[in-house]
Design an enzyme around this catalytic site. Structure first.
Site, PDB file in Angstrom:
ATOM      1  N   CYS A 114      32.084  44.947  32.996  1.00  0.00           N
ATOM      2  CA  CYS A 114      33.298  44.470  33.677  1.00  0.00           C
ATOM      3  C   CYS A 114      34.547  45.232  33.267  1.00  0.00           C
ATOM      4  O   CYS A 114      35.505  45.317  34.034  1.00  0.00           O
ATOM      5  CB  CYS A 114      33.487  42.980  33.411  1.00  0.00           C
ATOM      6  N   HIS A 259      40.223  41.583  36.368  1.00  0.00           N
ATOM      7  CA  HIS A 259      38.825  41.676  36.777  1.00  0.00           C
ATOM      8  C   HIS A 259      38.436  40.383  37.476  1.00  0.00           C
ATOM      9  O   HIS A 259      38.755  39.289  37.014  1.00  0.00           O
ATOM     10  CB  HIS A 259      37.945  41.910  35.549  1.00  0.00           C
ATOM     11  N   ASN A 289      31.852  38.760  42.109  1.00  0.00           N
ATOM     12  CA  ASN A 289      32.090  39.612  40.946  1.00  0.00           C
ATOM     13  C   ASN A 289      31.335  40.926  41.136  1.00  0.00           C
ATOM     14  O   ASN A 289      30.108  40.949  41.085  1.00  0.00           O
ATOM     15  CB  ASN A 289      31.610  38.885  39.687  1.00  0.00           C
TER      16      ASN A 289
END
Length: 333
Positions: A114, A259, A289
């Site tokens: 991430c 993020h 995501n």
């Protein structure tokens, strides 16, 4: 002194839209359950017959190059952030190089999940500042869908992830565009968010696919509660670190692009920082995501929507597997 700046961004997401209602047909879940816990309404999944990480990243790169007023031949270095490469090896950087028809230029891969795009951006920034390279193509992208456990057993992660790629062209500048980057990690928590296999530290009979009966270690494992607790702390710390390094305060931030891990995390962060809605960009509702792809996709969309203007101070922040966390403070010039 030579600095670096972002001069063009682009993104590519697959055509296939998978809604929460679509998932509820194969998983014991509902739209309400997913939205309440993650904020996600839909995500994109690839078509394995036509989509690869390499060709999606090439599409995002061409968009970024067009927006930068450049061609692929202007690029002299590729930094590619992904944990889902097309091949176990070689890395995705060289596959993108081939897709763009480039020869000989170096390409490296970043595997920081991430936080990957900010790590990659930091690498590009440092190489430009030293004068080694002038125009660097930075990619963040993932194909998660083909590894998801689309059963009720895998519900905790299957509803979260999606596919997509973002790209940025970073070039040399006589004025500071990328003001600073800040990178951290804590390997004590490596197994709290990870995919164990295919790993190398196994007996031969456990590493050979034809010998494998239990494939559960090839799926994402996430200790969601622990990840959330660490994320909300580390996000705040690393954003403040970037502000302190540049003698700024949260009031100086024109747009925060976190993020896209979980809308609840972004909203908690927004509340703690006291930022107005127009100062935080979220698109997790549409894409889920996308790990290393989430920040560059969001940044590309924010520019398209007129949310980023010359002179703006942009803060990027990420937290994820590793654990790793990172931030970047950018003056848009």
């Amino acid at each position: 002194m030579q600095y670096s700046k972002i001069v063009g961004t682009g993104h590519h997401v697959p055509e296939k839209i998978v809604t929460n209602d679509d998932l509820s047909k194969v998983i014991d879940t509902t739209d309400e359950w997913i939205v309440e816990r993650t904020g996600i309404k839909e995500r994109r999944f690839i078509d394995p017959a036509k989509d690869t990480l390499a060709n999606m990243s090439a599409s995002a790169s061409r968009m970024a190059l067009k927006n930068a007023g450049m061609t692929a031949d202007d690029i002299d270095f590729i930094v590619f952030a992904t944990i889902t490469p097309d091949y176990f090896f070689p890395g995705s950087g060289v596959l993108l190089q081939r897709e763009l028809g480039l020869e000989s230029i170096p390409a490296i891969d970043i595997r920081n999940a991430c936080s990957g795009f900010i790590y990659a951006l930091s690498v590009a920034d440092q190489f430009i500042k030293t004068g080694m390279y002038r125009n660097v193509l930075v990619i963040g992208g993932e194909i998660q869908s083909t590894a998801l456990d689309l059963t009720t057993r895998g519900r905790g992660t299957a509803v979260i992830f999606g596919d997509g790629v973002g790209a940025a062209v970073v070039t040399a500048s006589d004025q500071p565009g990328i003001l600073s980057t800040h990178l951290h990690s804590d390997g004590r928590y490596a197994e709290e968010l990870y995919v164990k296999d295919p790993g190398s530290s196994r007996p031969r009979e456990e590493r050979q696919p034809e010998q494998i009966l239990d494939t559960s270690t090839y799926k994402v494992y996430m200790n969601g509660n622990l990840v959330f607790k660490h994320a909300v702390v580390r996000f705040q710390e690393v954003i403040q670190e970037a502000l302190d390094a540049n003698n700024m305060t949260k009031e100086d931030i024109d747009l925060l692009i976190p993020h896209q891990a979980n809308l609840r995390i972004s909203q908690y962060l927004q509340q703690k920082l006291g930022l107005a809605d127009e100062k935080v960009y979220n698109n997790i509702m549409r894409y889920g995501n996308t790990t290393a792809g989430s920040i560059p996709i969001a940044m590309s969309e924010a520019i398209q929507e007129g949310r980023i203007k010359p002179g703006d101070i942009i803060c990027l922040a990420a937290f994820g597997s590793g654990f790793t966390w990172a931030s970047a403070l950018i003056k848009w010039i």
